[in-house]
Design an enzyme around this catalytic site. Sequence first.
Site, mmCIF file in Angstrom:
data_model
loop_
_atom_site.group_PDB
_atom_site.id
_atom_site.type_symbol
_atom_site.label_atom_id
_atom_site.label_comp_id
_atom_site.label_asym_id
_atom_site.label_seq_id
_atom_site.Cartn_x
_atom_site.Cartn_y
_atom_site.Cartn_z
ATOM 1 N N GLY A 1 4.372 6.161 6.545
ATOM 2 C CA GLY A 1 4.469 4.785 6.095
ATOM 3 C C GLY A 1 3.110 4.142 5.944
ATOM 4 O O GLY A 1 2.052 4.764 6.107
ATOM 5 N N LEU B 1 7.437 -4.030 14.398
ATOM 6 C CA LEU B 1 6.800 -5.172 15.057
ATOM 7 C C LEU B 1 7.316 -5.367 16.470
ATOM 8 O O LEU B 1 6.579 -5.804 17.349
ATOM 9 C CB LEU B 1 7.061 -6.449 14.242
ATOM 10 C CG LEU B 1 6.502 -6.477 12.823
ATOM 11 C CD1 LEU B 1 7.032 -7.692 12.060
ATOM 12 C CD2 LEU B 1 4.985 -6.503 12.856
ATOM 13 N N GLY C 1 0.131 1.458 6.907
ATOM 14 C CA GLY C 1 -0.420 0.722 8.037
ATOM 15 C C GLY C 1 -1.409 1.528 8.841
ATOM 16 O O GLY C 1 -1.577 2.736 8.651
ATOM 17 N N GLU D 1 7.500 8.174 0.398
ATOM 18 C CA GLU D 1 7.649 7.143 -0.628
ATOM 19 C C GLU D 1 6.288 6.733 -1.163
ATOM 20 O O GLU D 1 6.095 6.536 -2.347
ATOM 21 C CB GLU D 1 8.409 5.935 -0.087
ATOM 22 C CG GLU D 1 7.734 5.203 1.051
ATOM 23 C CD GLU D 1 8.558 4.026 1.532
ATOM 24 O OE1 GLU D 1 9.773 4.008 1.277
ATOM 25 O OE2 GLU D 1 7.982 3.135 2.185
ATOM 26 N N LYS E 1 -1.127 -10.194 20.694
ATOM 27 C CA LYS E 1 -1.893 -11.364 21.131
ATOM 28 C C LYS E 1 -2.652 -11.091 22.430
ATOM 29 O O LYS E 1 -2.428 -11.752 23.460
ATOM 30 C CB LYS E 1 -0.990 -12.593 21.267
ATOM 31 C CG LYS E 1 -0.410 -13.052 19.925
ATOM 32 C CD LYS E 1 0.338 -14.360 20.033
ATOM 33 C CE LYS E 1 0.825 -14.830 18.652
ATOM 34 N NZ LYS E 1 1.583 -16.099 18.726
ATOM 35 N N GLY F 1 11.401 1.519 3.048
ATOM 36 C CA GLY F 1 11.959 2.857 3.202
ATOM 37 C C GLY F 1 12.074 3.319 4.633
ATOM 38 O O GLY F 1 12.403 4.488 4.870
#
Length: 431
Positions: A217, A315, A219, A240, A363, A338
């Site tokens: 993916g 996340l 990132g 993908e 954070k 995907g």
Amino acid sequence: MTNNVREIYQSKLVSASQAISHVRDGDCIIIPTGVGEPPQLLTALSEQRRRFNDVCVAQILALRKYGYLDPATVSHVRHVSMFYGPASRPGGQAGWIDFIPNYFSEIPQLIEQNNIAADVVFSMASPMDEHGYFALSLATDYTMAAVAKARTIVLEVNANVPFTHGECHVHVSQVSALIESSDPLFEVGMPVINPVQAAIGKYVGEMIDDGATLQIGFGAIPDAVVIQLAEKHDLGVHTEMIGDGILALVEAGAVTNRKKNFHPGKMLATFALGSQKLYRFMHHNPMLEMHPVSYTNDPAIAGLNDNLMSINATLQIDLLGQCGSESLGGSPYSGTGGQSDFVRAANRSKGGKSFIVLPSTAKNDSISRIVPTLADGTHISTSKNDINYVVTEFGVAQLRGKSNRQRAEELISIAHPNFRAELRAAMNRRK
């Protein structure tokens, strides 16, 4: 190139401003993913947007902030997103950009069944070959399904767009209008990997064997995994997105595609996002095929690859294993994309593994990303029934086949130590 196709080409060549005349009030314009979006056409549409009424522009992952992305003119031209990107996210969060929930693999079917209208297609395209064909190589995705349905196809032909193999070709006879551009293609570089991301990448890399087939993916953490794979042998690719991380593995000799049982010798993708070097690598490369997303991402098809390794980020995840990968609470951030497609594909694959990766905190370690329950309003991207491996910088949790209590224990063991007692207390309260 025969004189016939050259003559047809010349007869359809117009300016971007003239090409916009093919759009009618009430039309839905399909735009490809990311780099496949045609900048000159969308700029011209933006300039003329006030002369239209009730036109929609439907797209996954808009990259550039065009003038039509304007809350004051949504009655004229309105963006409809299927995955929020930097350009569309603010409008989605403010409510003046619409959103269509979807699995990426199923968007072509939504178009074919008229659940999503496809009156017009605007797309980037490679220069025409001697047989009269263009390649929609940067984003084949759902665009080929729209080409089959649309009344009007307008291509922005750019010499920098690679001509690729696969099911990604449009003949000049299918096209209503052509414009030409020569601007450099949009680039996305490799991210800088921090120590937390590197630690996650190392855990995942250790679980991927030589000869595996990869879906990676977008990132920093998926790219951190890529770095760990450079010394592997005979990896394959069925993904993908093709990006510079995969290109680096090809250059290192780690990706050969020789051990693939499905499309041996070939790597498959549905869109590209990377550097000019990547786009040049794609050009007439017999190793690479670009196919519609209904082929690359369909779990039943992608799962035909033995030893398929799916690597995607989230996340937030709760103690049942539900992944909130596309919103911050109720505030939309991206989309399902995907992720679910390939998690399910890896589960179907003989020897396959799906990895969901995330830092344990956000954070500056003040918030745990592993939570008792997802934040109120969170959009669940991948269900508890599909999740297999979850990886943080503190280790690997294996959830598939585990009970609710076992899942919670596994996830607490890879949470940040500062939050483990709190998570365990929440688990016990919930019984």
